[in-house]
Design an enzyme around this catalytic site. Structure first.
Site, PDB file in Angstrom:
ATOM      1  N   ARG A  68     -38.673  49.725-103.799  1.00 63.10           N
ATOM      2  CA  ARG A  68     -39.411  50.180-102.817  1.00 63.10           C
ATOM      3  C   ARG A  68     -40.890  50.179-102.716  1.00 63.10           C
ATOM      4  O   ARG A  68     -41.237  50.421-101.718  1.00 63.10           O
ATOM      5  CB  ARG A  68     -39.233  51.922-103.177  1.00 63.10           C
ATOM      6  CG  ARG A  68     -37.655  52.399-103.174  1.00 63.10           C
ATOM      7  CD  ARG A  68     -37.790  54.056-103.512  1.00 63.10           C
ATOM      8  NE  ARG A  68     -37.808  53.919-105.114  1.00 63.10           N
ATOM      9  CZ  ARG A  68     -37.279  54.907-105.795  1.00 63.10           C
ATOM     10  NH1 ARG A  68     -36.819  56.149-105.065  1.00 63.10           N
ATOM     11  NH2 ARG A  68     -37.429  54.857-107.063  1.00 63.10           N
ATOM     12  N   TYR A 148     -17.984  52.130 -97.148  1.00 65.80           N
ATOM     13  CA  TYR A 148     -18.203  53.075 -95.993  1.00 65.80           C
ATOM     14  C   TYR A 148     -19.394  52.674 -95.252  1.00 65.80           C
ATOM     15  O   TYR A 148     -19.932  53.474 -94.667  1.00 65.80           O
ATOM     16  CB  TYR A 148     -18.524  54.625 -96.981  1.00 65.80           C
ATOM     17  CG  TYR A 148     -19.486  54.644 -98.003  1.00 65.80           C
ATOM     18  CD1 TYR A 148     -20.718  54.295 -97.853  1.00 65.80           C
ATOM     19  CD2 TYR A 148     -18.859  54.797 -99.383  1.00 65.80           C
ATOM     20  CE1 TYR A 148     -21.585  54.132 -99.063  1.00 65.80           C
ATOM     21  CE2 TYR A 148     -19.798  54.879-100.413  1.00 65.80           C
ATOM     22  CZ  TYR A 148     -20.976  54.724-100.176  1.00 65.80           C
ATOM     23  OH  TYR A 148     -21.808  54.788-101.375  1.00 65.80           O
TER      24      TYR A 148
HETATM   25  C1  HXC Z   1     -29.222  66.187-104.931  1.00 69.85           C
HETATM   26  C2  HXC Z   1     -30.757  64.772-105.994  1.00 69.85           C
HETATM   27  C3  HXC Z   1     -29.791  64.421-106.840  1.00 69.85           C
HETATM   28  C4  HXC Z   1     -28.382  64.735-106.964  1.00 69.85           C
HETATM   29  C5  HXC Z   1     -31.752  63.419-107.573  1.00 69.85           C
HETATM   30  N1  HXC Z   1     -32.038  64.144-106.375  1.00 69.85           N
HETATM   31  N2  HXC Z   1     -30.776  63.200-107.908  1.00 69.85           N
HETATM   32  N3  HXC Z   1     -30.748  65.722-105.168  1.00 69.85           N
HETATM   33  N4  HXC Z   1     -28.195  65.736-106.153  1.00 69.85           N
HETATM   34  N5  HXC Z   1     -27.626  64.517-107.809  1.00 69.85           N
HETATM   35  C6  HXC Z   1     -33.197  64.152-105.656  1.00 69.85           C
HETATM   36  C7  HXC Z   1     -34.219  64.817-106.657  1.00 69.85           C
HETATM   37  O1  HXC Z   1     -34.131  66.156-106.704  1.00 69.85           O
HETATM   38  C8  HXC Z   1     -35.698  64.300-105.718  1.00 69.85           C
HETATM   39  O2  HXC Z   1     -35.677  65.192-104.588  1.00 69.85           O
HETATM   40  C9  HXC Z   1     -34.957  63.015-104.936  1.00 69.85           C
HETATM   41  O3  HXC Z   1     -33.667  63.161-105.257  1.00 69.85           O
HETATM   42  C10 HXC Z   1     -35.833  61.726-106.040  1.00 69.85           C
HETATM   43  O4  HXC Z   1     -35.197  61.766-107.153  1.00 69.85           O
HETATM   44  P1  HXC Z   1     -35.879  61.292-108.618  1.00 69.85           P
HETATM   45  O5  HXC Z   1     -35.131  61.460-109.645  1.00 69.85           O
HETATM   46  O6  HXC Z   1     -37.517  61.754-108.527  1.00 69.85           O
HETATM   47  O7  HXC Z   1     -35.879  59.749-108.020  1.00 69.85           O
HETATM   48  P2  HXC Z   1     -35.686  58.409-108.756  1.00 69.85           P
HETATM   49  O8  HXC Z   1     -36.121  58.523-110.132  1.00 69.85           O
HETATM   50  O9  HXC Z   1     -36.366  57.484-107.793  1.00 69.85           O
HETATM   51  O10 HXC Z   1     -34.142  58.253-108.884  1.00 69.85           O
HETATM   52  C11 HXC Z   1     -33.597  57.693-107.677  1.00 69.85           C
HETATM   53  C12 HXC Z   1     -32.008  58.121-107.579  1.00 69.85           C
HETATM   54  C13 HXC Z   1     -31.252  57.989-108.948  1.00 69.85           C
HETATM   55  C14 HXC Z   1     -31.318  57.500-106.311  1.00 69.85           C
HETATM   56  C15 HXC Z   1     -32.164  59.764-107.304  1.00 69.85           C
HETATM   57  O11 HXC Z   1     -29.965  58.459-108.970  1.00 69.85           O
HETATM   58  C16 HXC Z   1     -31.201  56.704-109.266  1.00 69.85           C
HETATM   59  O12 HXC Z   1     -32.314  55.880-109.697  1.00 69.85           O
HETATM   60  N6  HXC Z   1     -30.302  55.789-108.946  1.00 69.85           N
HETATM   61  C17 HXC Z   1     -30.030  54.344-109.462  1.00 69.85           C
HETATM   62  C18 HXC Z   1     -28.712  53.982-109.794  1.00 69.85           C
HETATM   63  C19 HXC Z   1     -27.667  54.332-108.977  1.00 69.85           C
HETATM   64  O13 HXC Z   1     -27.627  55.185-108.347  1.00 69.85           O
HETATM   65  N7  HXC Z   1     -26.468  53.580-109.244  1.00 69.85           N
HETATM   66  C20 HXC Z   1     -25.064  53.909-108.334  1.00 69.85           C
HETATM   67  C21 HXC Z   1     -25.286  52.879-107.434  1.00 69.85           C
HETATM   68  S1  HXC Z   1     -23.457  53.134-106.583  1.00 69.85           S
HETATM   69  P3  HXC Z   1     -36.866  66.284-104.851  1.00 69.85           P
HETATM   70  O14 HXC Z   1     -36.935  67.143-103.401  1.00 69.85           O
HETATM   71  O15 HXC Z   1     -36.450  67.275-105.795  1.00 69.85           O
HETATM   72  O16 HXC Z   1     -38.212  65.650-105.011  1.00 69.85           O
HETATM   73  C22 HXC Z   1     -23.413  52.609-104.927  1.00 69.85           C
HETATM   74  C23 HXC Z   1     -22.248  52.409-104.049  1.00 69.85           C
HETATM   75  C24 HXC Z   1     -20.800  52.900-104.647  1.00 69.85           C
HETATM   76  O17 HXC Z   1     -24.388  52.512-104.526  1.00 69.85           O
HETATM   77  C25 HXC Z   1     -19.609  52.853-103.832  1.00 69.85           C
HETATM   78  C26 HXC Z   1     -18.685  53.548-104.617  1.00 69.85           C
HETATM   79  C27 HXC Z   1     -17.420  53.187-103.817  1.00 69.85           C
END
Ligand code: HXC
Length: 282
Positions: A68, A148
């Site tokens: 980012r 998707y």
């Molecule tokens: C609702 C959520 C949430 C959840 C986080 N948030 N998880 N809201 N439900 N489960 C909200 C938080 O409350 C916050 O909002 C905002 O999102 C940012 O969250 P942070 O934890 O501060 O952000 P960050 O540490 O940068 O994490 C980013 C992330 C996390 C996307 C939320 O999950 C991550 O780092 N993911 C990386 C790995 C990943 O996701 N891999 C899977 C990819 S699979 P507020 O308003 O409270 O501040 C894929 C394809 C799959 O993409 C295809 C399958 C068929």
């Protein structure tokens, strides 16, 4: 399947390259002769994957960066270029995703996923392509989207929106930058088990069973299957493939689109009734 030196002398930067599918693609590319540079947020998995590659006789480097942050991406690309001698390929694999009812999402949650997936892919693409264009070198970008990206999907709206954007970016730049010999393609994977995706999207054995029951092949993808496809799309024999999105999902998205898909589980009596009806009507 491939000549053992398919990616000899190539140098590939992979975002999210320390874990999951990024790691699988990095290991495969290295075995086929490429130098790989892994970029991600956490040091430990990057170091571990790079070590695994070097132990098997491959070339690997890594740098931490949050995709980012454009400045951090530029610094990582600089390092990759120095450590590998140059860069000729980029895999935009880093992703963020979670299951949520959209009406409960905060704008920040939407921004977090779109920032990683769409802006992050743009940041690394811009950082490498500017260098390629300036140096008049060819390049290749592979974007990992999802099935998707084309269809949309409920409960993963930030990810579906971002992946659709990445798909549009892939096709747009494939045309705009063809004159610079920069190819852009996408892979749309269906369900491939990884810790990152499973913990957020398919977190219970019941959810996993439900996915498998709906899947036409009744199995998930194997990492090696995706890694082989990525290696091919990056390779020289794929030079004329540009602006494409290759689906690898065992038929899952085709199955979702078929109006009669539910009949795969129809009992024999159903088909006997169909036959009886056919004989009865003129
Ligand atoms: C609702 C959520 C949430 C959840 C986080 N948030 N998880 N809201 N439900 N489960 C909200 C938080 O409350 C916050 O909002 C905002 O999102 C940012 O969250 P942070 O934890 O501060 O952000 P960050 O540490 O940068 O994490 C980013 C992330 C996390 C996307 C939320 O999950 C991550 O780092 N993911 C990386 C790995 C990943 O996701 N891999 C899977 C990819 S699979 P507020 O308003 O409270 O501040 C894929 C394809 C799959 O993409 C295809 C399958 C068929």
């Amino acid at each position: 399947m491939f000549e053992p030196d398919l990616l000899k002398d190539r140098s590939i930067l992979i975002t999210g390259g320390g874990t999951g599918l990024g790691r699988a693609m990095a290991l495969r590319a290295a075995v086929l002769g490429a130098g790989v540079f892994l970029v991600g947020r956490r040091e430990a998995p990057l170091e571990d994957t790079a070590k695994a590659i070097v132990e098997r006789g491959g070339r690997a480097g890594w740098a931490t960066a949050d995709v980012r942050d454009f400045g951090a991406v530029e610094r990582a690309v600089d390092r990759a270029w120095k450590e590998l001698g140059s860069l000729d390929s980029l895999i935009n694999n880093a992703a963020g995703n979670f299951l949520a009812r959209t009406e409960r999402l905060s704008p920040n949650a939407f921004a977090a996923v779109v920032g990683i997936v769409l802006e992050g892919s743009f940041h690394s693409t811009l950082a490498v392509a500017r260098r390629w264009i300036e140096a008049e070198r060819p390049g290749c970008v592979l974007n990992i989207v999802a099935t998707y990206a084309a269809s949309g999907s409920p409960y993963v709206v930030p990810s579906a929106s971002a992946k659709a954007g990445v798909l549009a970016m892939t096709k747009s730049l494939a045309v705009e930058w063809a004159r610079y010999h920069i190819r852009l393609n996408a892979i749309a994977p269906g369900p491939f088990p990884t810790e990152g995706a499973w913990s957020r999207l398919i977190p219970t054995p019941e959810a996993e069973r439900a996915w498998l029951e709906e899947h036409p092949m009744r199995r998930f993808g194997r990492h090696s299957e995706l890694a082989d496809l990525a290696a091919y799309l990056l390779s020289a024999p794929a030079e004329y493939i540009n602006g494409a999105c290759v689906t690898i999902d065992g038929g899952a998205s085709a199955c979702a689109q078929g109006g009669f898909t539910h009949l795969v589980d129809a009992p024999a009596e159903f088909w006997e009734a169909v036959e009886r009806e056919r004989r009865r009507t003129p």
